[in-house]
Scaffold this active site. Structure first.
Site, PDB file in Angstrom:
ATOM      1  N   LYS A  37     -11.233 -58.746   2.231  1.00  0.00           N
ATOM      2  CA  LYS A  37     -10.501 -58.925   0.825  1.00  0.00           C
ATOM      3  C   LYS A  37      -9.572 -57.633   0.803  1.00  0.00           C
ATOM      4  CE  LYS A  37     -14.150 -57.013  -1.617  1.00  0.00           C
ATOM      5  NZ  LYS A  37     -15.520 -57.188  -2.618  1.00  0.00           N
ATOM      6  N   TYR A 286       5.557 -29.764 -11.161  1.00  0.00           N
ATOM      7  CA  TYR A 286       5.779 -30.113 -12.340  1.00  0.00           C
ATOM      8  C   TYR A 286       5.009 -29.484 -13.498  1.00  0.00           C
ATOM      9  CZ  TYR A 286       8.702 -34.119 -11.470  1.00  0.00           C
ATOM     10  OH  TYR A 286       9.627 -35.023 -10.933  1.00  0.00           O
TER      11      TYR A 286
HETATM   12  C1  LIG Z   1     -16.832 -56.751  -1.913  1.00  0.00           C
HETATM   13  C2  LIG Z   1     -17.985 -57.603  -1.766  1.00  0.00           C
HETATM   14  C3  LIG Z   1     -18.848 -57.427  -0.919  1.00  0.00           C
HETATM   15  C4  LIG Z   1     -18.818 -56.220  -0.038  1.00  0.00           C
HETATM   16  O1  LIG Z   1     -19.245 -55.094  -0.549  1.00  0.00           O
HETATM   17  P1  LIG Z   1     -19.106 -53.538   0.209  1.00  0.00           P
HETATM   18  O2  LIG Z   1     -20.102 -52.833  -0.792  1.00  0.00           O
HETATM   19  O3  LIG Z   1     -18.023 -53.112   0.522  1.00  0.00           O
HETATM   20  O4  LIG Z   1     -20.072 -53.785   1.591  1.00  0.00           O
HETATM   21  C5  LIG Z   1     -19.746 -58.250  -0.487  1.00  0.00           C
HETATM   22  N1  LIG Z   1     -19.697 -59.115  -1.479  1.00  0.00           N
HETATM   23  C6  LIG Z   1     -19.132 -59.466  -2.651  1.00  0.00           C
HETATM   24  C7  LIG Z   1     -19.328 -60.734  -3.391  1.00  0.00           C
HETATM   25  C8  LIG Z   1     -17.905 -58.540  -2.638  1.00  0.00           C
HETATM   26  O5  LIG Z   1     -17.012 -59.023  -3.714  1.00  0.00           O
END
Ligand SMILES: *Cc1c(COP(=O)(O)O)cnc(C)c1O
Length: 393
Positions: A37, A286
């Site tokens: 994702k 800055y």
């Molecule tokens: C992002 C996510 C994962 C993966 O999590 P990690 O901690 O990066 O391994 C797994 N299941 C869901 C539903 C997620 O949203």
């Protein structure tokens, strides 16, 4: 076309090896659903999705239908789970691109049923998410019966998977996870009593897999004739999560092995634009938040907060120049920042600088970035901006 020198290198071989290692760790208990994702945690979906499939991931996990369509374009055969649900108007794309949506709201089912009927599809597989305590996504126990009743013989939807999210698998005492698995067990009993049989029990992130939870998840699945799917994200990209509280007195063998085997996939680089000498009393950046107390050499770099280098890192992190740590001095600008190279001989325009990654025997990790800016590695990766080119190496 030559670009401004601010880029990310993606080691697709390391990603493939990490996936192979995690698939072996999950086996024989569970198959791997690789979480890609948010553009593969900022690593580039188009580079990473094919690599995790080569490494043995049976499924991909994306947030949205849009991400699912992008994943389908590079992985024509792999199963793709849309973990963030569908939004109105998106169900036709779910069918067209053979995506598998996670559902939990009745209106998710309305949207998908309507699209399935319109297209004449016989059966559209979906995964039902259970809220086992996170109060985020998922059907609550009180609403389960009503949702299950929707999977009747006249519905084109098929309950293929049952999913839940372990939200504290990085707490080594495992108490929250035990409670969540207990609630999952109860829900599976109710699904069975409703006369439904799903194939997949889809539970667990990187922290759960590396803590060795796959066996318990698989046992729960086997009781109901299901197979387990486990969903690592961060570990694929080479970082075992940190556990708090930590394992006492020692880490489980799965986590120990992961620390030996996983390799970071991403390196973020830039170059020195110019080097200048400043005298004692000169200020940098800055509002002059950094004041030289003695004569210094400072180097200007082509990376700033618009590239995703958190502004809060100014005066709080070192980057790597000529294999040595060069502290960020002054505030980070939108497109530039300045490092102190007084102690590093020979620095000149064009020198490669590592913002995140390894140079010589020094490493600046995503955890270093996270700890210096009050966040977590997941955010460090995903805030690297779209103008930073992802280059496969
Ligand atoms: C992002 C996510 C994962 C993966 O999590 P990690 O901690 O990066 O391994 C797994 N299941 C869901 C539903 C997620 O949203």
């Amino acid at each position: 076309m030559p670009t401004r020198p601010c880029w990310v290198e993606i080691n697709t071989r390391a990603l493939e090896d990490n996936t192979r290692f995690l698939a072996a760790l999950a086996a024989p208990h569970a198959q791997l659903l690789a979480i890609v994702k948010a553009d593969a945690y900022g690593h580039s979906l188009s580079l990473c999705a094919p690599a995790v499939v080569r490494g043995g991931a049976q499924w991909l996990g994306v947030t949205s239908v849009e991400e699912g369509v992008a994943a389908r374009a590079v992985c024509p055969q792999t199963r793709i789970l849309v973990i963030g649900g569908v939004f109105p108007g998106q169900a036709a794309d779910v069918l067209r691109h053979r995506l598998t949506p996670v559902v939990w709201e009745p209106w998710h089912l309305d949207e998908l049923e309507a699209a399935a009927r319109a297209s004449g599809a016989q059966a559209l597989p979906v995964h039902l998410e259970l809220d086992t305590g996170m109060s985020r996504q998922g059907v609550q126990p009180a609403d389960l019966a009503a949702i299950l009743a929707r999977f009747n013989a006249s519905s084109p939807l098929r309950l293929e998977g049952v999913m839940t999210h372990l939200f504290a698998a990085d707490e080594a005492d495992g108490r929250v996870t035990q409670a969540q698995l207990g609630l999952t067990h109860q829900a599976l009993d109710r699904i069975h009593d409703a006369g439904l049989q799903a194939e997949w029990l889809n539970v667990g992130n990187s922290a759960a897999l590396l803590a060795g939870d796959a066996a318990a998840i698989a046992a729960l699945a086997a009781e109901r004739g299901m197979q387990a799917l486990i969903r690592p994200g961060l570990a694929l990209y080479g970082l075992p999560p940190k556990y708090d509280p930590a394992f006492q007195p020692e880490e489980p063998p799965t986590l120990h092995a992961a620390r030996q085997q996983l390799r970071p996939v991403l390196a973020w680089k830039t170059r020195v634009v110019g080097v200048r000498s400043i005298s004692a009393g000169a200020v940098v950046g800055y509002n002059g938040t950094f004041v030289a107390t003695e004569p210094m050499r400072v180097a200007l770099l082509a990376v700033g907060y618009a590239d995703g280098l958190a502004r809060g890192l100014g005066n709080h992190l070192s980057l790597l120049v000529r294999g040595q740590r060069a502290p960020l001095v002054g505030r980070i600008s939108m497109d530039q920042c300045v490092v102190d190279v007084t102690e590093i001989p020979g620095v000149e325009s064009g020198d490669e600088v590592v913002v995140l990654g390894t140079q010589g025997d020094q490493t600046i990790s995503a955890f270093d970035h996270a700890e210096a800016s009050g966040t977590i590695p997941w955010e460090v990766f995903t805030r690297i901006g779209p103008r930073v080119e992802r280059v496969p190496v």
